[in-house]
Design an enzyme around this catalytic site. Structure first.
Site, PDB file in Angstrom:
ATOM      1  CB  THR A  55      -0.941   0.002   1.228  1.00 39.46           C
ATOM      2  OG1 THR A  55      -1.756  -1.165   1.181  1.00 39.46           O
ATOM      3  CG2 THR A  55      -1.835   1.226   1.245  1.00 39.46           C
ATOM      4  CG  ASP A  83      -1.120  -7.936  -2.048  1.00 40.61           C
ATOM      5  OD1 ASP A  83      -0.920  -8.653  -1.038  1.00 40.61           O
ATOM      6  OD2 ASP A  83      -2.043  -7.114  -2.136  1.00 40.61           O
ATOM      7  CB  SER A  84       2.926  -8.071   1.611  1.00 39.76           C
ATOM      8  OG  SER A  84       1.735  -8.013   2.352  1.00 39.76           O
ATOM      9  CD  GLN A 132      -3.904 -21.918  20.587  1.00 43.46           C
ATOM     10  OE1 GLN A 132      -5.082 -21.613  20.642  1.00 43.46           O
ATOM     11  NE2 GLN A 132      -3.484 -23.059  20.086  1.00 43.46           N
ATOM     12  CB  CYS A 133      -1.007 -16.621  24.443  1.00 45.54           C
ATOM     13  SG  CYS A 133      -1.911 -17.844  25.406  1.00 45.54           S
TER      14      CYS A 133
END
Length: 343
Positions: free
Chosen positions: A15, A59-60, A280-281
């Site tokens: 962007t 695009d990333s 996964q926190c």
């Protein structure tokens, strides 16, 4: 007065490099030759700015190790002619790219600052101008003729973070990134305040830059969830040529104690697959053995991911396998902080 720093700006896509065509409303690629027209404030910076880009800016969301190799090759080519680098990158995979480059560039002794924006540079409320101006200012910052920052970083919305400590937390707000387990390296406000105590310590006489270009893509991520079945786990571990599995566990590294679960993991480890325990926190650390539900994971030799982010775990695994680290040493090396990515 010393030599004016020379900064190379590398556009990968995203962007920040787009401008709005007000006739059609469509976004089009930014022309860097017209940079001063859009951001005349750049003329106030005490540095020489040059620019280049990937052969085909993307695009990333399409980012992958092939583009990382091209990116580090550009840096390698221009390393001795420039004092710092600013990488313009789409925000979606920026944390992965910043983490990857931190591992691919060994003995780095100059700043590489990733930045981007949530809105295009020509938008009325764009965050691109501040992000780009400050990223360049940080890349050019010197003390006694040497760069102050000498690591891969990510700058976004007034804060500079260690790149391999970051994760994207918001798709809409300007404050899109966070570094949940490590403090910021600098903050931009009325003045640019650099937190020297948080920077990577570099020897004054640094070793020569070593560029690693081989990243092994045989890595997978599996996020645990209540009700995950044996068939799913077994099918992932039977993926042809799989070498590393990043296992996103609960809390401080906890997982089910079901016999089928532990046996499946143990057999995979014995067959040569490296399994890394990552929480996964959003923040916090794996503490293997702290609870009964992680003690058995430690016993079957799961790799302790400590407080590493998933993005850094994936790219570190790709780097270690690509560098030919032996199976016998993989666990020890992964559990060691190489670029400040974990405690």
């Amino acid at each position: 007065m010393g030599k004016i720093p020379s900064i190379l700006m590398i556009y990968t896509g995203g962007t920040i490099g787009m401008v709005k065509d007000y006739g059609t409303g469509a976004l089009k690629a930014f022309d860097f030759e017209g940079l001063l027209k859009h951001i005349p404030e750049l003329g106030q910076l005490t540095c020489n700015i040059k620019n280049t880009s990937l052969t085909d800016p993307i695009d990333s969301s399409n980012m992958n190790p092939v583009y990382w190799e091209e990116l580090v090759s550009i840096i390698e080519t221009h390393y001795h002619d420039h004092d710092g680098f600013v990488v313009l990158h789409g925000s979606d995979t920026m944390s992965y790219s910043a983490s990857a480059l931190s591992f691919m560039l060994e003995n780095l002794n100059k700043p590489i600052i990733f930045t981007g924006s949530q809105l295009p540079i020509g938008d009325l409320r764009t965050d691109a101008k501040e992000n780009l101006i400050t990223a360049l200012q940080i890349a050019a910052a010197q003390e006694h003729g040497n760069p102050i920052i000498r690591e891969v970083c990510l700058y976004f919305e007034y804060k500079l973070y260690r790149g391999n400590r970051t994760t994207k937390i918001n798709a809409e707000h300007f404050e899109a990134f966070n570094s949940p387990n490590y403090p910021s390296l600098a903050e931009s406000g009325f003045n640019l305040k650099i937190h020297h105590a948080n920077l990577l310590v570099r020897p004054k006489k640094s070793k020569a830059l070593v560029v690693h270009k081989k990243m092994d893509q045989n890595v997978a991520i599996l996020k645990l969830f209540p009700g995950m079945g044996a068939v799913l786990l077994d099918s992932i571990l039977r993926t042809p040529q799989l070498k590393v599995l990043i296992l996103e566990t609960y809390g401080a590294g906890n997982a089910p104690t079901d016999e089928w679960f532990l046996n499946t993991l143990e057999q995979a480890i014995k067959s040569g697959i490296h399994i890394i325990n990552v929480t996964q926190c959003a923040g916090g650390s794996v503490v293997m053995g702290h609870y009964e539900t992680s003690k058995q994971l430690s016993q079957i030799q799961l790799i302790d991911g400590k407080d590493i982010t998933t993005e850094a775990a994936v790219t570190k695994a790709m780097y270690l396998v690509g560098s030919g680290v032996s199976d016998a040493l993989f666990k020890t090396v992964f559990e060691t902080s190489l670029r400040g990515e974990m405690h």
